[in-house]
Every structure is written in C-alpha cells, then in structure tokens.
Design an enzyme around this catalytic site. Structure first.
Site, PDB file in Angstrom:
ATOM      1  N   GLU A 289       6.512   0.647  15.461  1.00 31.08           N
ATOM      2  CA  GLU A 289       6.046  -0.242  16.129  1.00 31.08           C
ATOM      3  C   GLU A 289       4.599  -0.571  14.735  1.00 31.08           C
ATOM      4  O   GLU A 289       3.168  -0.835  15.285  1.00 31.08           O
ATOM      5  CB  GLU A 289       5.733  -0.508  17.151  1.00 31.08           C
TER       6      GLU A 289
ATOM      7  N   HIS B 222      10.162  -4.655  17.518  1.00 31.93           N
ATOM      8  CA  HIS B 222      10.342  -3.256  18.923  1.00 31.93           C
ATOM      9  C   HIS B 222      11.657  -2.477  18.948  1.00 31.93           C
ATOM     10  O   HIS B 222      11.963  -2.197  20.157  1.00 31.93           O
ATOM     11  CB  HIS B 222      10.576  -4.176  20.295  1.00 31.93           C
TER      12      HIS B 222
ATOM     13  N   HIS C  12       3.176  -8.038  24.828  1.00 34.47           N
ATOM     14  CA  HIS C  12       4.388  -8.559  24.296  1.00 34.47           C
ATOM     15  C   HIS C  12       4.732  -9.940  24.425  1.00 34.47           C
ATOM     16  O   HIS C  12       5.874 -10.326  23.770  1.00 34.47           O
ATOM     17  CB  HIS C  12       5.809  -8.176  24.643  1.00 34.47           C
TER      18      HIS C  12
HETATM   19  C1  BGC Z   1       4.434  -0.637  24.828  1.00 35.35           C
HETATM   20  C2  BGC Z   1       5.228   0.250  26.116  1.00 35.35           C
HETATM   21  C3  BGC Z   1       5.881  -1.297  27.258  1.00 35.35           C
HETATM   22  C4  BGC Z   1       7.252  -0.911  25.588  1.00 35.35           C
HETATM   23  C5  BGC Z   1       8.562  -1.674  26.361  1.00 35.35           C
HETATM   24  C6  BGC Z   1       6.019  -0.543  24.242  1.00 35.35           C
HETATM   25  O1  BGC Z   1       5.282  -1.418  22.993  1.00 35.35           O
HETATM   26  O2  BGC Z   1       3.519   0.254  24.085  1.00 35.35           O
HETATM   27  O3  BGC Z   1       4.385   0.229  27.191  1.00 35.35           O
HETATM   28  O4  BGC Z   1       6.769   0.066  28.143  1.00 35.35           O
HETATM   29  O5  BGC Z   1       6.153  -1.986  24.608  1.00 35.35           O
HETATM   30  O6  BGC Z   1       7.945  -2.674  26.747  1.00 35.35           O
END
Ligand code: BGC
Length: 350
Positions: free
Chosen positions: A310, A176, A106
C-alpha cells in the site's frame, strides 16, 4: 488497450455496480469496479504464457459490502490509522469515527471504498471521479477527486490519484490490493520473494499505530533491501512483528519522484511485480487479519493468502512532525502515481 463495462451486480439498496475490463493487446486484463474503484481481478501471463489472476477479490457486490479487509479497494480520505480519530488543523479540533480499536482506520465507517464512483472511459484510461462533501466522515472541506487506471501493453498497471479541496483538509490515498503471484486462492503468499528499497520503517505500538520512531531495518526482520522470502523472518521473536501479528508496517522509501520501490515475485509462476510510486512510504501488510472467507471462483482465503503493498504517506502523520505532511491546503493540487508492472522470470533466474 480497450475498456468494456458491464453490470457486476447491485448494492443492498438497489444501485447498479459496473465492472470495467481494461484489456491490453496481449489479452491480459484488469477488472475494476466503480464501487470503491476496486481492483477486482488482475490477469497477467505466467512464465508459460497462461493468464493468472494475481488479485484477491469477490464475485458479488454483497461480499464487497459486507466483508472487512478492503480487498482491492481505493482507500481515503486517509489511508491507515489516525490515533484516536482526532486531529487539530488550523487550531480547530476534528473528531473522526473510531473503527479500529481506539483508532480511525482507512477513512472511517463509510470510506471511499464504499462509494460508487462516476466513471468515464477515455481512449487509453478509465477515470473515476467523486466529490466528498465537507464533513464527510468528519473530515473538513469539499474534496474533488479523480482516480485513473491505465493498463498498457507492457502489462503495467498505473494508478493516478488527483484531488483538490475548497478548504484546508487532510489527504492520504492508497490502494489496498492483496496480491498473490502464485494465483489468487492458491493459499499462502509467504513464499513470495520481496525486495523493498527502504533503510527504515516506522515503529508501531500494540494497535499498529506509529509511535513516531523511525527505526533502521539493519539487523531486523524488516530488512528487505536484498530480496528474501516474506516468510523467512515473519515468525521472528521481534516486538514490532508481534505488534502487527506479522508484517503490517510502513516502510520509509528511499528517493523521491516516480521511482522503483519494491519487487515482489513468485518462483512458482515466474510472475514478477515491480512497484513504482511517487509516495514516501509503503505499508507492507501480509494479510495477518484476513480471516477465513470465500473468494472468487469458489476459492477460499485465509491469513497470509496475499500481500498488500500500500503506497502511501506515513500512517498517523498528523501526530508526528517528523513524518511528511498529509495536509492539503485549499486550492493545492494533490497528485500521486503508483505503478504495478508485471513481467516474468525463468525458473531459478534471480
Ligand atoms: C492495515 C491493517 C489492516 C488492514 C485491513 C492495513 O492497511 O495496516 O492493520 O488490518 O489494512 O484493514
């Protein structure tokens, strides 16, 4: 539609964070922070007409600064994982922060979720802009971006992402938001019905990183082509599910252009959320790592208390030539749209 801004709080280093409320003619509203372009609340009518907040979030800036989980945040430069935080672009090797096991997640240590964006209110939209400098979190080239939010009178929330760079770089944006259509803070979302227009998903390894294999959903717990409760197969004896501790997988969406890709609904409130996007994939994430914590208005959140849809390019696309490219060439225009449209259905209506 009207947009009103007011102070939400202050960051640890004393900067003001503003919350913008976008209200439509029904009185339904969305609250968005300039900190991370974060969706802080989404209040839409349930089948009785009562406004229900369907988005997990916090009441204070400190919680957004200190907690993990990316609640409601805009994510970039690259959503989800890049294997070992390394990639080669135009023959040059780049090294990014490794912030999730052995991988980059991310956007790094200070992704766009932790930036205060400049806001501008136009008549029917709220536009955030930000320039990420060359070398930001290790990514190449200056990247000029805008993130636009609209919330219309049909209770459709539209997210528009635009970016252009002055050199070749990589871009994969998402939002998210953790949705709970029973109302945020009411416990698990595994009773929600989910339908996803995907015949395939990308296989993960034990660190939730794609192996490169694209698997058919047929005969697996990943078959959401027909609506089913999220919790029905979540505990199945399946290697991929075990690797994610539940659903944490990229679904390969059918079709192209702005099209309907998923429908999430709650039998309890009757709230239905139809997702449309221009993106090729959606990470269905059932909040498997959402550790116990305080949420808005004195509520508590825990594992599985929300579901993220997402919309994105596939994770780790830089290492798999069979995945759509996340390279943005100098001067090229990146443009993606996602819509979350909220309606209601009557009890037992399919
Ligand atoms: C990921 C997860 C992660 C979450 C929060 C999601 O997009 O795929 O593995 O724990 O985001 O960070």
């Amino acid at each position: 539609m009207s947009v009103q801004g007011k102070e939400f709080g202050r960051t640890a280093d004393g900067r003001t964070v503003t919350v913008y409320r976008i209200t439509n003619k029904n009185g339904a509203y969305v609250d968005v922070l300039d900190y991370g372009c974060t969706l802080q609340s989404i209040c839409v009518p349930n089948r009785d007409g009562t406004l229900t907040d369907v988005c997990l979030g916090y009441d204070t800036v400190t919680e957004y600064e200190e907690n993990d989980g990316y609640l409601g945040a805009f994510v970039g430069r690259h959503a989800n994982r890049i294997g070992k935080g390394e990639f080669v672009l135009n023959g040059q090797a780049y090294s990014l922060a490794v912030n999730n096991g052995p991988n980059h997640l991310h956007g790094g240590l200070k992704g766009f979720d932790k930036v205060i964006w400049s806001a501008c209110v136009a008549s029917d939209r709220l536009i955030f802009s930000h320039t990420s400098p060359d070398g930001d979190e290790g990514y190449p080239a200056n990247l000029m971006m805008s993130v636009t939010y609209c919330f219309d009178d049909s209770n459709t929330l539209t997210l528009i992402y635009d970016a252009v760079s002055d050199g070749d770089t990589v871009v994969n944006f998402t939002n998210h938001c953790y949705f709970n259509l029973n109302g945020q803070g009411t416990g698990t979302a595994t009773d929600h019905l989910l339908q996803v227009n995907a015949d395939a998903f990308t296989e993960n390894d034990g660190d939730c990183l794609p192996t490169g294999k694209i698997l058919s959903v047929e005969g697996t717990p990943f078959d959401f082509r027909t609506s089913k409760p999220i919790g029905r197969d979540i505990g199945a004896d399946d290697e991929n599910l075990k690797n994610g501790s539940g659903y944490d997988h990229n679904f390969v969406l059918q079709g192209e252009g702005l099209r309907e890709v998923a429908v999430l609904s709650s039998e309890k409130t009757g709230i239905v959320m139809t997702t449309r996007t221009t993106q090729p994939g959606v990470q269905v994430y059932t909040a498997n790592f959402l550790t116990y914590r305080g949420g808005k208005n004195g509520t508590r959140y825990s594992v599985r208390d929300g579901v993220c849809l997402e919309t994105q390019h596939f994770p780790d696309a830089l290492h798999h030539e069979n995945f759509p490219s996340v390279v943005l060439k100098q001067g090229e225009e990146y443009h993606q749209i996602t819509q979350y449209a909220f309606t209601v259905k009557e009890e037992n209506e399919v």
